[in-house]
Design a protein around this motif. Structure first.
Motif, PDB file in Angstrom:
ATOM      1  N   GLU A   1     -36.161 -16.014  84.132  1.00 36.34           N
ATOM      2  CA  GLU A   1     -35.837 -15.073  85.210  1.00 36.34           C
ATOM      3  C   GLU A   1     -35.225 -13.786  84.669  1.00 36.34           C
ATOM      4  OE1 GLU A   1     -31.521 -15.848  87.158  1.00 36.34           O
ATOM      5  OE2 GLU A   1     -32.950 -17.466  87.543  1.00 36.34           O
ATOM      6  N   HIS A   2     -34.653 -13.830  83.469  1.00 36.48           N
ATOM      7  CA  HIS A   2     -34.082 -12.616  82.865  1.00 36.48           C
ATOM      8  C   HIS A   2     -35.182 -11.596  82.564  1.00 36.48           C
ATOM      9  CE1 HIS A   2     -30.376 -14.831  82.607  1.00 36.48           C
ATOM     10  NE2 HIS A   2     -30.957 -15.770  81.880  1.00 36.48           N
ATOM     11  N   ASP A   3     -36.362 -12.091  82.166  1.00 39.35           N
ATOM     12  CA  ASP A   3     -37.505 -11.201  81.926  1.00 39.35           C
ATOM     13  C   ASP A   3     -38.041 -10.649  83.242  1.00 39.35           C
ATOM     14  OD1 ASP A   3     -37.804 -11.682  78.976  1.00 39.35           O
ATOM     15  OD2 ASP A   3     -38.170 -13.727  79.674  1.00 39.35           O
ATOM     16  N   VAL A   4     -38.189 -11.524  84.209  1.00 39.78           N
ATOM     17  CA  VAL A   4     -38.741 -11.123  85.513  1.00 39.78           C
ATOM     18  C   VAL A   4     -37.820 -10.126  86.205  1.00 39.78           C
ATOM     19  CG1 VAL A   4     -39.410 -11.949  87.807  1.00 39.78           C
ATOM     20  CG2 VAL A   4     -40.006 -13.291  85.777  1.00 39.78           C
ATOM     21  N   MET A   5     -36.529 -10.343  86.088  1.00 35.64           N
ATOM     22  CA  MET A   5     -35.563  -9.480  86.764  1.00 35.64           C
ATOM     23  C   MET A   5     -35.216  -8.240  85.956  1.00 35.64           C
ATOM     24  SD  MET A   5     -35.288 -11.029  89.592  1.00 35.64           S
ATOM     25  CE  MET A   5     -33.925 -10.210  90.418  1.00 35.64           C
ATOM     26  N   GLY A   6     -35.922  -7.998  84.857  1.00 32.99           N
ATOM     27  CA  GLY A   6     -35.752  -6.769  84.088  1.00 32.99           C
ATOM     28  C   GLY A   6     -34.497  -6.702  83.251  1.00 32.99           C
ATOM     29  N   LYS A   7     -33.877  -7.858  82.984  1.00 28.69           N
ATOM     30  CA  LYS A   7     -32.653  -7.864  82.197  1.00 28.69           C
ATOM     31  C   LYS A   7     -32.926  -7.925  80.699  1.00 28.69           C
ATOM     32  CE  LYS A   7     -29.981 -10.001  85.921  1.00 28.69           C
ATOM     33  NZ  LYS A   7     -29.194 -11.200  86.352  1.00 28.69           N
ATOM     34  N   LYS A   8     -34.160  -8.246  80.338  1.00 34.44           N
ATOM     35  CA  LYS A   8     -34.571  -8.272  78.935  1.00 34.44           C
ATOM     36  C   LYS A   8     -35.841  -7.443  78.789  1.00 34.44           C
ATOM     37  CE  LYS A   8     -34.456 -12.145  76.646  1.00 34.44           C
ATOM     38  NZ  LYS A   8     -34.736 -13.576  76.303  1.00 34.44           N
ATOM     39  N   LYS A   9     -36.011  -6.832  77.637  1.00 34.24           N
ATOM     40  CA  LYS A   9     -37.202  -6.026  77.389  1.00 34.24           C
ATOM     41  C   LYS A   9     -38.158  -6.790  76.496  1.00 34.24           C
ATOM     42  CE  LYS A   9     -38.798  -1.481  75.839  1.00 34.24           C
ATOM     43  NZ  LYS A   9     -38.409  -0.167  75.291  1.00 34.24           N
ATOM     44  N   ILE A  10     -39.395  -6.924  76.966  1.00 31.66           N
ATOM     45  CA  ILE A  10     -40.425  -7.608  76.196  1.00 31.66           C
ATOM     46  C   ILE A  10     -40.973  -6.650  75.136  1.00 31.66           C
ATOM     47  CG2 ILE A  10     -42.722  -8.642  76.313  1.00 31.66           C
ATOM     48  CD1 ILE A  10     -40.544 -10.411  77.458  1.00 31.66           C
ATOM     49  N   LYS A  11     -41.025  -7.111  73.866  1.00 24.90           N
ATOM     50  CA  LYS A  11     -41.459  -6.260  72.764  1.00 24.90           C
ATOM     51  C   LYS A  11     -42.970  -6.325  72.508  1.00 24.90           C
ATOM     52  CE  LYS A  11     -36.998  -6.787  70.421  1.00 24.90           C
ATOM     53  NZ  LYS A  11     -36.310  -7.275  69.194  1.00 24.90           N
ATOM     54  N   ASP A  12     -43.631  -7.336  73.074  1.00 31.07           N
ATOM     55  CA  ASP A  12     -45.061  -7.516  72.791  1.00 31.07           C
ATOM     56  C   ASP A  12     -45.838  -7.781  74.083  1.00 31.07           C
ATOM     57  OD1 ASP A  12     -43.894  -9.936  73.292  1.00 31.07           O
ATOM     58  OD2 ASP A  12     -44.786 -10.989  71.575  1.00 31.07           O
ATOM     59  N   PRO A  13     -45.811  -6.853  75.044  1.00 30.60           N
ATOM     60  CA  PRO A  13     -46.438  -7.100  76.346  1.00 30.60           C
ATOM     61  C   PRO A  13     -47.968  -7.169  76.283  1.00 30.60           C
ATOM     62  CG  PRO A  13     -45.709  -4.818  76.202  1.00 30.60           C
ATOM     63  CD  PRO A  13     -45.178  -5.515  74.984  1.00 30.60           C
TER      64      PRO A  13
END
Length: 552
Positions: free
Chosen positions: A420-432
């Motif tokens: 949920e941290h990814d979905v809620m924008g609290k973490k940045k994905i480096k390899d989208p």
């Protein structure tokens, strides 16, 4: 005697030739092997073929397309502008189809409400359309596959009892129940269940993790959390046949188990249902009739709910073209068959078929109950009597969908776990490799008895992310020490609650495309899927009009 011996030798040589020919026919080989009949599998196959790769789709299904062709015609799209590549091309092809006036054969186009999820169904600016009839989606997929002459083996089921041919951490081949050997260089499991992934020995999870596993808020048991209208609210419905009498027994469809402690993980799986395609057009209508084995007592709880004053029966009869509807769950007791699917993800094919039949009987009985039972308000019974299954949909199944909505089954524990941290924008994905944007959405997981002997549902969550989010390349590949030539775009690496957002058909499509692009680069560079250069993948995806990051 000599002549007889010659005949015997000739017969022997002919039998050897026949056996070799038969053996050859039972062996299939391609660069990329895709297992599954879902929309993700189809898009993955089309992408692989467009890249010049030999590809075979092994589908347990006879009808391709998964939920996209099985009643989910009111697309769960989220932010449509973040759906690119071949996924967007599919919705463009839907738009092209309905641009022809002759396709509006039951209800004219000018009577169509043009309503999709949070936006118009028909988008003239992007030339896409987001609601459609099931048979139209299936025809679009079938025609698209023919454009690339893709080899498809239908009604072929993975032999889950027979070990894979494997060398170290690499799959060489798998076998189907009919005895076919399927050999490839890269394997893509695009099934809803993740059977190939599981047989490979890759780590996975079934059920809800506790909140403590990934430091989440909305995972695990969520008793008393009501974010949709799929609960009892102020309705105080007694759970027993006789008021407050445990001896009289619980009503059907209520669990005897305690619900558990909030935030704890459990083995339970969110509810499944069939997405029914109903119509009121008389010339295209199969009447709702009493199903075999129907027992009105199975719907006693619904009868009491109606008697208590609830009646939002038709809220989720969402309109699709030609006077039809995509029917979804709504309310405290509806199309979701809560608690009847826990065994499904790991079950044998036989047991899964039993679960599917039970779900079908439940929903057919539900419609018949609403149409006929005297406890249902007169206006609702009369309204339901006007509805029926569409004759021109699912013709070989009497108007009933082929595919049960497997909202969630196995989920891989891969190189990266989406939370949920990814979905809620609290973490940045480096390899989208694609975008999601739908809410953290879980349907109810259990129906239980409260301390006061009332009925309540648990597990229904709906939390909107602040903006669209990226999905990691590492979430569709296993850990390198487990398997080096498998990609999993559907049962991807995700927590239960993050999967509630990711698990939408357009997202499965775009992840299927990214999976084949990843496979192509692994083959081109003669490397493992884990060692593919991300910048090379990113460039290829952007060139294919995939959308990878959120733009403010």
């Amino acid at each position: 005697m000599i002549r007889s011996n010659l005949i015997i030798i000739l017969i022997f040589l002919t039998s050897i030739a026949f056996s070799q020919n038969t053996l050859q026919k039972e062996n299939y080989k391609a660069d990329i092997i895709i297992y599954g009949g879902t929309s993700s599998a189809i898009i993955s196959g089309i992408k692989a073929a467009s890249l010049g790769r030999s590809v075979i789709i092994i589908s347990p299904d006879t009808h391709l397309g998964g939920m996209t062709t099985n009643g989910l015609g009111f697309t769960d799209s989220g932010h449509k502008e973040y759906i690119g590549g071949l996924a967007k091309e599919f919705y463009h092809r839907v738009y092209q189809y309905y641009s022809e006036e002759t396709t509006w054969n039951w209800v004219s186009r000018n009577k169509f409400k043009n309503k999709g999820q949070d936006a118009p169904s028909i988008d003239g600016k992007t030339q896409t359309m987001w609601t459609f009839e099931p048979h139209v989606a299936e025809q679009i997929f079938d025609d698209w596959l023919k454009e690339y002459s893709i080899q498809i083996l239908k009604n072929e089921w993975l032999d889950r009892e027979r070990p894979l041919d494997k060398e170290a951490r690499q799959i060489i081949a798998f076998y189907t129940l009919s005895g076919k050997r399927i050999e490839g260089k890269i394997f893509i499991d695009a099934s809803y269940e993740g059977d190939l992934m599981a047989l490979t020995g890759v780590s996975y999870h079934v059920g809800r993790e506790s909140n403590s596993v990934y430091n989440e808020t909305y995972n695990g048991i969520q008793k008393g959390v009501f974010q949709h209208d799929h609960n009892f609210k102020d309705l105080k419905i007694n759970a027993y046949w006789e008021h407050n009498s445990k001896k009289s027994g619980l009503l059907p469809k209520i669990s005897e188990d305690t619900p558990g402690k909030n935030g704890d993980g459990d083995h339970r799986v969110e509810a499944y249902c069939y997405r029914l395609c109903l119509t009121q057009v008389r010339d295209n209508l199969i009447p709702i009739t009493k199903p075999d084995g129907y027992n009105p007592k199975n719907y006693e709880l619904l009868g009491r709910i109606y008697e208590a004053g609830w009646d939002q029966t038709f809220v989720k009869f969402d309109a699709i073209p030609n006077g039809k509807t995509d029917v979804n769950n709504h309310g405290p007791f509806s199309h979701d068959n809560i608690g009847m699917n826990y065994e499904y993800p790991e079950a044998s094919y036989k047991k899964r078929k039993e679960i599917e039949k039970e779900h079908q009987a439940y929903q057919q009985g539900l419609l018949y109950f609403i149409k006929t039972d005297p406890r249902v308000p007169d206006s609702t019974r009369l309204a339901m009597a006007k509805w029926g299954y569409a004759k021109d949909e699912f013709k070989d199944n009497n108007g009933f969908p082929h595919q049960l909505y497997i909202r969630e089954a196995r989920r891989m524990i891969g190189s990266y776990v989406m939370t949920e941290h990814d979905v809620m924008g609290k973490k940045k994905i480096k390899d989208p490799i694609g975008m999601g944007s739908y809410s953290l959405d879980s349907h109810n997981v259990q129906r239980y008895v409260t301390f006061f002997h009332h009925v309540e549902n648990e597990g229904d969550i709906g939390v909107n992310p602040p903006h669209p989010y990226s999905i990691s390349m590492r979430s569709i590949i296993p850990k390198e020490n487990e398997c080096t030539n498998l990609i999993v775009p559907v049962c991807l690496s995700s927590s239960h609650i993050a999967y509630g957002s990711i698990r939408m058909e357009p997202v499965f499509m775009l992840l299927g495309e990214s999976a084949s692009q990843l496979a192509d680069l692994a083959l081109k560079n003669k490397t493992t899927v884990q060692k593919v250069n991300y910048n090379a993948l990113k460039g290829a995806l952007l060139e294919a009009n995939q959308i990878l990051t959120y733009q403010k």
